[in-house]
Design a protein around this motif. Structure first.
Motif, mmCIF file in Angstrom:
data_model
loop_
_atom_site.group_PDB
_atom_site.id
_atom_site.type_symbol
_atom_site.label_atom_id
_atom_site.label_comp_id
_atom_site.label_asym_id
_atom_site.label_seq_id
_atom_site.Cartn_x
_atom_site.Cartn_y
_atom_site.Cartn_z
ATOM 1 N N PRO A 81 57.088 20.888 26.783
ATOM 2 C CA PRO A 81 57.453 21.173 28.176
ATOM 3 C C PRO A 81 57.347 22.674 28.477
ATOM 4 O O PRO A 81 57.706 23.515 27.643
ATOM 5 C CB PRO A 81 58.897 20.694 28.263
ATOM 6 N N LEU A 82 56.868 22.979 29.663
ATOM 7 C CA LEU A 82 56.814 24.363 30.122
ATOM 8 C C LEU A 82 57.955 24.552 31.106
ATOM 9 O O LEU A 82 58.163 23.709 31.987
ATOM 10 C CB LEU A 82 55.483 24.628 30.815
ATOM 11 N N ARG A 83 58.690 25.685 30.952
ATOM 12 C CA ARG A 83 59.752 25.955 31.913
ATOM 13 C C ARG A 83 59.348 27.180 32.707
ATOM 14 O O ARG A 83 59.291 28.265 32.157
ATOM 15 C CB ARG A 83 61.083 26.171 31.207
ATOM 16 N N SER A 84 59.042 26.988 33.941
ATOM 17 C CA SER A 84 58.529 28.020 34.861
ATOM 18 C C SER A 84 57.507 28.917 34.160
ATOM 19 O O SER A 84 57.651 30.133 34.077
ATOM 20 C CB SER A 84 59.679 28.842 35.474
ATOM 21 N N GLY A 85 56.514 28.268 33.594
ATOM 22 C CA GLY A 85 55.385 28.991 33.001
ATOM 23 C C GLY A 85 55.640 29.519 31.606
ATOM 24 O O GLY A 85 54.780 30.174 31.015
ATOM 25 N N HIS A 86 56.839 29.250 31.060
ATOM 26 C CA HIS A 86 57.135 29.740 29.714
ATOM 27 C C HIS A 86 57.296 28.587 28.743
ATOM 28 O O HIS A 86 57.684 27.496 29.124
ATOM 29 C CB HIS A 86 58.411 30.592 29.723
ATOM 30 N N SER A 122 50.936 24.894 38.631
ATOM 31 C CA SER A 122 51.632 23.618 38.812
ATOM 32 C C SER A 122 51.909 22.898 37.487
ATOM 33 O O SER A 122 52.459 21.799 37.489
ATOM 34 C CB SER A 122 50.794 22.716 39.717
ATOM 35 N N ALA A 123 51.515 23.489 36.381
ATOM 36 C CA ALA A 123 51.659 22.792 35.097
ATOM 37 C C ALA A 123 53.102 22.767 34.640
ATOM 38 O O ALA A 123 53.815 23.759 34.762
ATOM 39 C CB ALA A 123 50.791 23.454 34.041
ATOM 40 N N SER A 124 53.519 21.624 34.133
ATOM 41 C CA SER A 124 54.871 21.567 33.580
ATOM 42 C C SER A 124 54.855 21.066 32.139
ATOM 43 O O SER A 124 55.885 21.012 31.493
ATOM 44 C CB SER A 124 55.754 20.671 34.443
ATOM 45 N N THR A 125 53.677 20.632 31.656
ATOM 46 C CA THR A 125 53.575 20.201 30.268
ATOM 47 C C THR A 125 52.300 20.771 29.669
ATOM 48 O O THR A 125 51.253 20.772 30.319
ATOM 49 C CB THR A 125 53.525 18.671 30.173
ATOM 50 N N LEU A 126 52.434 21.231 28.440
ATOM 51 C CA LEU A 126 51.282 21.749 27.729
ATOM 52 C C LEU A 126 50.963 20.770 26.608
ATOM 53 O O LEU A 126 51.865 20.276 25.937
ATOM 54 C CB LEU A 126 51.636 23.123 27.141
ATOM 55 N N GLY A 127 49.677 20.478 26.424
ATOM 56 C CA GLY A 127 49.312 19.551 25.354
ATOM 57 C C GLY A 127 48.177 20.076 24.513
ATOM 58 O O GLY A 127 47.314 20.815 25.003
ATOM 59 N N PHE A 128 48.199 19.718 23.234
ATOM 60 C CA PHE A 128 47.049 19.999 22.368
ATOM 61 C C PHE A 128 47.040 18.971 21.255
ATOM 62 O O PHE A 128 48.085 18.455 20.857
ATOM 63 C CB PHE A 128 47.078 21.430 21.820
ATOM 64 N N ARG A 129 45.850 18.659 20.771
ATOM 65 C CA ARG A 129 45.723 17.631 19.736
ATOM 66 C C ARG A 129 46.158 18.189 18.383
ATOM 67 O O ARG A 129 45.931 19.368 18.096
ATOM 68 C CB ARG A 129 44.267 17.174 19.633
ATOM 69 N N PRO A 130 46.704 17.367 17.517
ATOM 70 C CA PRO A 130 47.138 17.851 16.196
ATOM 71 C C PRO A 130 45.999 18.512 15.418
ATOM 72 O O PRO A 130 46.235 19.463 14.680
ATOM 73 C CB PRO A 130 47.599 16.576 15.493
ATOM 74 N N GLU A 131 44.755 18.014 15.607
ATOM 75 C CA GLU A 131 43.655 18.599 14.851
ATOM 76 C C GLU A 131 43.114 19.865 15.499
ATOM 77 O O GLU A 131 42.305 20.569 14.891
ATOM 78 C CB GLU A 131 42.533 17.583 14.646
ATOM 79 N N GLU A 142 40.607 26.836 24.910
ATOM 80 C CA GLU A 142 39.832 25.740 25.498
ATOM 81 C C GLU A 142 40.287 24.369 24.993
ATOM 82 O O GLU A 142 39.862 23.336 25.497
ATOM 83 C CB GLU A 142 38.330 25.950 25.255
ATOM 84 N N LYS A 143 41.141 24.375 23.996
ATOM 85 C CA LYS A 143 41.647 23.096 23.481
ATOM 86 C C LYS A 143 42.983 22.705 24.109
ATOM 87 O O LYS A 143 43.603 21.725 23.718
ATOM 88 C CB LYS A 143 41.842 23.173 21.957
ATOM 89 N N LEU A 144 43.435 23.497 25.021
ATOM 90 C CA LEU A 144 44.741 23.208 25.628
ATOM 91 C C LEU A 144 44.578 22.321 26.859
ATOM 92 O O LEU A 144 43.587 22.401 27.572
ATOM 93 C CB LEU A 144 45.425 24.519 26.030
ATOM 94 N N HIS A 145 45.575 21.449 27.048
ATOM 95 C CA HIS A 145 45.577 20.575 28.227
ATOM 96 C C HIS A 145 46.850 20.858 28.998
ATOM 97 O O HIS A 145 47.901 21.073 28.399
ATOM 98 C CB HIS A 145 45.572 19.098 27.815
ATOM 99 N N PHE A 146 46.745 20.866 30.321
ATOM 100 C CA PHE A 146 47.938 21.086 31.135
ATOM 101 C C PHE A 146 48.166 19.894 32.051
ATOM 102 O O PHE A 146 47.214 19.327 32.603
ATOM 103 C CB PHE A 146 47.778 22.358 31.965
ATOM 104 N N PHE A 147 49.429 19.513 32.167
ATOM 105 C CA PHE A 147 49.777 18.371 33.016
ATOM 106 C C PHE A 147 50.863 18.785 33.994
ATOM 107 O O PHE A 147 51.772 19.553 33.634
ATOM 108 C CB PHE A 147 50.268 17.200 32.173
ATOM 109 N N GLY A 148 50.766 18.275 35.222
ATOM 110 C CA GLY A 148 51.751 18.604 36.247
ATOM 111 C C GLY A 148 53.049 17.833 36.052
ATOM 112 O O GLY A 148 53.191 17.033 35.121
ATOM 113 N N SER A 149 53.981 18.039 36.962
ATOM 114 C CA SER A 149 55.292 17.399 36.815
ATOM 115 C C SER A 149 55.194 15.886 37.011
ATOM 116 O O SER A 149 56.054 15.139 36.564
ATOM 117 C CB SER A 149 56.284 18.008 37.803
ATOM 118 N N ASP A 150 54.130 15.407 37.681
ATOM 119 C CA ASP A 150 53.943 13.966 37.840
ATOM 120 C C ASP A 150 53.206 13.365 36.643
ATOM 121 O O ASP A 150 52.882 12.177 36.640
ATOM 122 C CB ASP A 150 53.152 13.679 39.125
ATOM 123 N N GLY A 151 52.903 14.213 35.643
ATOM 124 C CA GLY A 151 52.232 13.706 34.451
ATOM 125 C C GLY A 151 50.720 13.760 34.555
ATOM 126 O O GLY A 151 50.009 13.512 33.593
#
Ligand SMILES: Nc1ncnc2c1ncn2[C@@H]1O[C@H](COP(=O)(O)OP(=O)(O)OP(=O)(O)O)[C@@H](O)[C@H]1O
Ligand SMILES: [Mg+2]
Lengths: 350, 294
Positions: free
Chosen positions: A244-249, A262-271, A338-347
């Motif tokens: 989870p991202l809290r106000s960009g942190h 608008s991102a509230s979740t940061l994602g990356f694959r384990p590999e 470039e391997k990072l994914h961002f998701f908004g508060s609606d997922g």
């Protein structure tokens, strides 16, 4: 031989359960479409509507360009492989396979030729005179496949056909199904909740959740660009790390690349995550750097899964080979920008 | 099959089955052996003495044209009763399987006739079809049928078959409903996808899969028609007109208790016993070998 087109298909069961809430999928000729999703998301219901075993509450289903909403399963010219195989227990393997052809009035010698050649393809020749109960699970599965193939239908439907087999056999059959489907060139819809099966089999992958399509497309596209946190956590094993991202942190982050507003979740694959104890500068600029604490390590041979905790959240890192890491270690991990994914508060992906 | 439990103790098992054994011995083997003994005795006309005649009673019974007629009547009666009871029950069960709403009520109603005692059931049919007062008999005459089961042997047979079958339908219905429910729905669906219409599905999938149930019921119904229909026949026709509805069981009663030819009657009941044992043996053999698909 046929396309399958679903347009805003809905299903409301008699008890008022809304199992499918408007699904549109276009399956081109000869393609294998895999429906994947958690239990109860409406995969089987959708498949059974294509088969004609359930009525379609709203929307339309077209096979080969012809709307089949009001046509019964008998006239749809489809074949289905059931999870429990549904072999006729009182008939020999031969008759199980011949049944559909006989019902359609195929001449006797043609039935015989087709049953025998199908049995040959599936290596069932020596079992033709047996009853289903005299077969092993894997053999029953093959007979069920044979019964579908022998009819040479417009569409194959599979409802979790491999879920009763052991892991090794499942792997074998998966390859075999794929090859058969390719060589026969029959449009197919395949339901599974096993994401590995889904990834390896699909030409088109449809991820469903709660009666809706979350994302559809080629398996690798979906893997690389999941449209939502749901898809991200459903496709891939182990699933994508979501923090989870809290106000960009991000708690526990040493450096964090620029984050979309608008991102509230940061994602990356384990590999996509690396562990380095030194040489931090070798990592490209703008990478995500995290300080993590190791909770456990799972070596599985060719690779190891390192389970970590960062700022109260759990994450996994997939490392090739073996690692000399113990629970309790403090580590630095890196993931390229470039391997990072961002998701908004609606997922949804941003 | 689960493995058998083996008792290391040799005495305890016998002790545990002793009450059951005692009951079987006293209430089954003892009367059976009495019947066997009696079947070889012949009484003098005044019932004062009896002498041992070996198989003379059997020879007499088996060469008696009345007895042979009774065998024929029984065959016709039990075949017809079983056939009517089975086919009607199967039809009703298949239809009940399709009922979606108030299924439970429908099924419960179907089971009620089974709770009616045979003699009452017989009386019911007797009244309904009594040539002079029966309401349905009136209807039949109105339709131009010359209905008189008191004179016409065939009509009498139809009447007792109807009454006996009616009584057994509920029982068969229950088993058929259970049997139908035990057939996995996916088999029917697979058959539908395989291009079989409803009638075809019934005859190629449902009916063969019901075979164990049907066979079991066939034996039960035959045994019922042989032995348990005394009350119905007694109430409806009393074995008449003439001897048109005199089944083996009815003849045992008639010869034994009405005509007091005890030796003949006992010989007949021994023959009946042999028949029932044969029927049961066939059932066990056949059911276990042939009609189980596993
Ligand atoms: N005959 C039915 N009547 C009422 N509700 C039903 C019926 N069949 C399924 N449902 C409901 O519809 C929803 C979707 O069921 P479905 O069988 O399609 O799920 P699924 O995705 O195939 O799940 P699984 O992976 O467990 O097989 C579930 O909530 C289920 O409870
Ligand atoms: Mg399912």
């Amino acid at each position: 031989m046929a396309t399958v087109d679903l347009k805003d298909v809905c299903k409301v069961y008699a008890g008022g359960v809304e199992a499918v809430k408007g699904v549109s999928i276009a399956i081109p000729d000869k393609a294998l479409c895999v429906l994947v999703g958690p239990s109860g998301c409406g995969k089987s219901t959708l498949l059974r509507m294509i088969a004609g075993l359930e009525t379609i509450s709203a929307g339309s289903c077209a096979i080969d360009g012809k709307v089949v909403n009001t046509i019964g399963p008998t006239e749809r010219d489809i074949a289905m492989v059931f999870q429990n195989y549904a072999l006729y227990p009182h008939m020999k393997v031969y008759d199980n396979m011949a049944y559909g052809l006989r019902n359609r009035g195929t001449p006797k010698d043609e039935i015989d030729a087709r049953v025998r050649s199908t049995a040959k393809t599936l290596e069932l020749e020596h079992l033709l005179e047996r009853r289903p109960r005299e077969l092993s699970g894997g053999q029953r599965q093959r007979v069920a496949m044979g019964r579908a193939i022998v009819r040479n239908p417009k569409v194959f439907l599979f409802d979790e056909p491999l879920s009763n087999l052991d892991a090794k056999l499942r792997g074998q059959m998966r390859v075999e199904i794929k090859n058969l489907q390719r060589s026969l060139g029959v449009t197919s819809v395949y339901v599974t909740h096993d994401q590995l099966e889904a990834m390896t089999l699909a030409d088109i992958l449809v991820v469903m959740n709660a009666g809706l399509v979350e994302q559809s497309g080629s398996p690798l596209d979906i893997y690389e660009k999941p449209a939502s946190t749901f898809v991200a956590s459903f496709i891939g094993a182990p699933p994508m790390n979501l923090l989870p991202l809290r106000s960009g942190h991000l708690e526990g982050a040493v450096t964090l690349p620029p984050v979309p507003a608008s991102a509230s979740t940061l994602g990356f694959r384990p590999e996509d995550c690396e562990i380095r104890t030194e040489g931090a500068d070798a990592v490209a600029d703008g990478a995500l750097r995290l300080l993590v604490e190791v909770e456990g390590v799972e070596p599985v041979g060719a690779e190891s899964f390192v389970y970590c905790r960062v700022g109260g959240e759990r994450m996994v890192v997939r490392v090739p080979g073996r690692v000399e890491i113990k629970p309790g270690d403090q580590l630095r991990t890196y993931a390229r920008q470039e391997k990072l994914h961002f998701f908004g508060s609606d997922g949804k992906r941003v | 099959m689960s493995p058998r439990v083996v008792f290391p103790n040799t005495f305890l098992p016998y002790l545990l089955v002793a009450p059951q054994l005692a009951i079987t011995l006293v209430f089954f083997y003892w009367p059976a052996s009495q019947a066997l003994y009696q079947s070889m005795l012949r009484e003098d006309p005044f019932g004062l003495s009896s002498r041992f005649v070996w198989f003379a009673n059997f020879r007499k019974v088996l060469s008696d044209p009345n007895y042979l007629n009774s065998i024929e009547v029984t065959m016709v009666f039990s075949t017809a009763t079983a056939a009517v009871a089975l086919s009607t029950a199967l039809l009703l069960a298949v239809m009940a399987d399709k009922v979606v709403r108030s299924r439970a009520i429908y099924r419960t109603l179907m089971i009620w006739p089974y709770a009616v005692a045979p003699a009452i059931a017989g009386m019911l049919w007797l009244f309904l079809f009594n040539p002079s007062i029966g309401s349905l008999a009136y209807g039949m005459r109105w339709l131009g049928i010359n209905w008189d089961p008191l004179l016409d042997g065939r009509q009498a047979m139809v009447l007792v078959v109807a009454a006996a079958a009616w009584k057994q339908i509920s029982y068969n219905f229950l088993f058929f409903v259970a049997g139908l429910q035990a057939i996995p729905k996916s088999l029917i669906e697979a058959a539908a996808i395989d291009g079989a219409g409803e009638t075809k599905r019934f005859w190629t999938i449902v009916f063969p899969l019901l075979a164990p149930t049907t066979f079991f019921l066939l034996v039960i119904n035959t045994v019922y028609a042989f032995f348990d229909t005394f009350g119905i026949i007694h109430a409806v026709t009393g074995g008449g007109p003439g001897k048109a509805t005199e089944t083996l069981v009815y003849k045992v009663y008639n010869d034994g208790f009405v005509n007091l030819i005890l030796g003949d009657s006992a010989a007949q009941s021994v023959i009946l016993m042999v028949i029932v044992i044969a029927l049961t043996a066939i059932q066990f053999r056949y059911v276990e070998r042939k009609v189980h698909y596993g």
